[in-house]
Design an enzyme around this catalytic site. Structure first.
Site, PDB file in Angstrom:
ATOM      1  N   ARG A  54      35.042   4.529  35.257  1.00  0.00           N
ATOM      2  CA  ARG A  54      34.544   4.757  36.613  1.00  0.00           C
ATOM      3  C   ARG A  54      33.661   5.994  36.729  1.00  0.00           C
ATOM      4  O   ARG A  54      32.537   5.926  37.247  1.00  0.00           O
ATOM      5  CB  ARG A  54      35.732   4.931  37.582  1.00  0.00           C
ATOM      6  CG  ARG A  54      36.422   3.677  37.966  1.00  0.00           C
ATOM      7  CD  ARG A  54      37.902   3.944  38.222  1.00  0.00           C
ATOM      8  NE  ARG A  54      38.556   3.951  36.927  1.00  0.00           N
ATOM      9  CZ  ARG A  54      39.108   2.859  36.379  1.00  0.00           C
ATOM     10  NH1 ARG A  54      39.170   1.764  37.057  1.00  0.00           N
ATOM     11  NH2 ARG A  54      39.609   2.893  35.163  1.00  0.00           N
ATOM     12  N   THR A  55      34.172   7.122  36.253  1.00  0.00           N
ATOM     13  CA  THR A  55      33.473   8.389  36.511  1.00  0.00           C
ATOM     14  C   THR A  55      32.127   8.415  35.789  1.00  0.00           C
ATOM     15  O   THR A  55      31.098   8.779  36.377  1.00  0.00           O
ATOM     16  CB  THR A  55      34.356   9.573  36.068  1.00  0.00           C
ATOM     17  OG1 THR A  55      35.667   9.377  36.599  1.00  0.00           O
ATOM     18  CG2 THR A  55      33.801  10.879  36.558  1.00  0.00           C
ATOM     19  N   LYS A  82      30.614  16.032  12.638  1.00  0.00           N
ATOM     20  CA  LYS A  82      30.216  16.733  11.413  1.00  0.00           C
ATOM     21  C   LYS A  82      30.577  18.211  11.483  1.00  0.00           C
ATOM     22  O   LYS A  82      30.136  19.004  10.647  1.00  0.00           O
ATOM     23  CB  LYS A  82      28.710  16.594  11.195  1.00  0.00           C
ATOM     24  CG  LYS A  82      28.226  15.165  11.082  1.00  0.00           C
ATOM     25  CD  LYS A  82      26.695  15.151  11.024  1.00  0.00           C
ATOM     26  CE  LYS A  82      26.132  13.777  11.306  1.00  0.00           C
ATOM     27  NZ  LYS A  82      24.708  13.829  11.628  1.00  0.00           N
ATOM     28  N   ARG A 104      33.471  15.845  30.999  1.00  0.00           N
ATOM     29  CA  ARG A 104      34.899  15.462  30.970  1.00  0.00           C
ATOM     30  C   ARG A 104      35.473  15.870  29.625  1.00  0.00           C
ATOM     31  O   ARG A 104      34.853  15.657  28.581  1.00  0.00           O
ATOM     32  CB  ARG A 104      35.084  13.957  31.167  1.00  0.00           C
ATOM     33  CG  ARG A 104      36.528  13.547  30.835  1.00  0.00           C
ATOM     34  CD  ARG A 104      36.882  12.172  31.245  1.00  0.00           C
ATOM     35  NE  ARG A 104      36.920  12.035  32.683  1.00  0.00           N
ATOM     36  CZ  ARG A 104      37.415  10.955  33.292  1.00  0.00           C
ATOM     37  NH1 ARG A 104      37.902   9.949  32.582  1.00  0.00           N
ATOM     38  NH2 ARG A 104      37.430  10.874  34.605  1.00  0.00           N
ATOM     39  N   HIS A 132      39.913  17.149  39.097  1.00  0.00           N
ATOM     40  CA  HIS A 132      38.940  16.062  39.087  1.00  0.00           C
ATOM     41  C   HIS A 132      38.305  16.047  40.495  1.00  0.00           C
ATOM     42  O   HIS A 132      38.599  15.188  41.316  1.00  0.00           O
ATOM     43  CB  HIS A 132      39.665  14.746  38.795  1.00  0.00           C
ATOM     44  CG  HIS A 132      38.787  13.601  38.406  1.00  0.00           C
ATOM     45  ND1 HIS A 132      37.410  13.615  38.537  1.00  0.00           N
ATOM     46  CD2 HIS A 132      39.098  12.377  37.911  1.00  0.00           C
ATOM     47  CE1 HIS A 132      36.922  12.451  38.119  1.00  0.00           C
ATOM     48  NE2 HIS A 132      37.928  11.694  37.738  1.00  0.00           N
TER      49      HIS A 132
HETATM   50  N1   CP Z   1      39.532   7.726  38.102  1.00  0.00           N
HETATM   51  C1   CP Z   1      38.946   7.975  36.914  1.00  0.00           C
HETATM   52  O1   CP Z   1      38.657   9.126  36.588  1.00  0.00           O
HETATM   53  O2   CP Z   1      38.697   6.875  36.157  1.00  0.00           O
HETATM   54  P1   CP Z   1      37.949   6.902  34.726  1.00  0.00           P
HETATM   55  O3   CP Z   1      38.900   7.569  33.771  1.00  0.00           O
HETATM   56  O4   CP Z   1      37.723   5.438  34.406  1.00  0.00           O
HETATM   57  O5   CP Z   1      36.688   7.674  34.878  1.00  0.00           O
END
Ligand code: CP
Length: 316
Positions: A54-55, A82, A104, A132
């Site tokens: 999603r993100t 590497k 992330r 988040h």
């Molecule tokens: N909600 C969320 O962060 O989903 P993803 O891990 O798929 O990005």
């Protein structure tokens, strides 16, 4: 604001500004060609050191709909393999000329560290158990869309709070907008201390479920658990899962059910309950794109670019 690392970077006024701007981008998203050129010439890089559906996709869609160029970095197929360090990776990517890094990582604090090294804007797309923030923003937008306002709303966040960056960001954002939050979990899935959390705790979902306007379910984050924290998934589901009987009580109260995804059907939510009309998971995902457009625009754009383009960009 040059980075978005935490909900704390926004405060109530900043959250309101993002949600207000999101309305404009919902309108853009509804056009036949859902695209403007507000970030034309800018480059947004997705730097995902941990899996995401999603993100990552919604940030990439958001950047493209704003007319920005996008680049995707996948840790698994990069020179990190590497032995290149994250710092050298950031320096390498920035040398190509970029404006924003969407980061992330499985460890808390990596986006903040990247922000100290980088000259571009950094957006935290989820770091370990920490935060988040854009998930919290899209959750606030979805609640407003369904319930009108968060002011005075009672929100139950249920499940694996201990390992949840979503819970941390959501509690900050929900309470900033006037909601009260109850964390519902067995003691082993709550943080050892609630110091710093603007929330109360309960171990009894049945006591909380009929009194909440929002029941927000969390995934059991087995990849972040280092020990057995529940006797078995079956017992967890019996005590803390949204079973059909509990879902009936949620529906009778006129409440909505949320989940950040990915969902474990049959664990935190019964398989057929997940498709009921008051379960707004698909709305959350849909709203992720305009909310992230708003965040990117606030960091990289100027209001003038938005005002000058009322009819949108139909140049493809
Ligand atoms: N909600 C969320 O962060 O989903 P993803 O891990 O798929 O990005």
């Amino acid at each position: 604001m040059s980075h978005l690392l935490s909900v704390d970077d926004l405060g109530r006024d900043g959250i309101d500004e993002v949600l207000q701007l999101t309305e404009s981008f919902v309108e853009v998203s509804s056009r036949a060609i859902p695209r403007v050129s507000a970030l034309r010439g800018k480059t947004v890089v997705s730097l995902f050191f941990e899996d995401s559906t999603r993100t990552r996709l919604s940030f990439e869609a958001a950047a493209k709909r704003l007319g920005a160029d996008t680049m995707t970095f996948s840790a698994g197929s990069s020179s990190l393999k590497k032995g290149e360090s994250i710092r050298d990776t950031i320096q390498t990517i920035e040398a190509m000329g970029v404006d924003a890094l969407v980061v992330r990582h499985a460890s808390a604090g990596v986006p903040a560290q990247v922000a100290r090294w980088a000259s571009s804007s950094v957006i935290n797309a989820g770091d370990g158990w920490h935060e988040h923030p854009t998930q919290a923003l899209l959750d606030c937008y979805t609640i407003r869309q369904r319930l009108g306002s968060l002011e005075g709303r009672r929100i139950a966040i249920v499940g694996d709070v201990k390992h949840s960056r979503v819970a941390r960001s959501d509690v900050k954002a929900f309470t900033a907008l006037g909601a009260s939050v109850t964390l519902v979990a067995p003691p082993t899935l709550l943080p050892p201390s609630l110091a710093g959390w603007s929330a109360t705790a309960s171990h009894d979902l049945d006591e909380v479920v009929g009194k909440s306007d929002v029941v927000y379910l969390l995934r059991m984050q087995r990849e972040r658990m280092t020990e057995a924290l529940v006797p078995s998934l079956r017992e967890y589901t019996a005590a803390y899962g949204l079973t059909p009987a509990r879902a009936d009580r949620v529906e009778a109260a006129g409440a909505i059910v949320m989940h950040p995804g990915p969902m474990n059907r049959g664990v935190e939510i019964a398989a057929d309950v997940a498709d009921r009309p008051n379960v707004v998971v698909v709305d959350q995902v849909r709203n992720g794109v305009p909310v992230r457009m708003a965040v990117l625009f606030l960091l990289l754009g100027s209001r003038r670019d938005l005002v000058e383009e009322p009819g949108g960009d139909d140049r493809g």
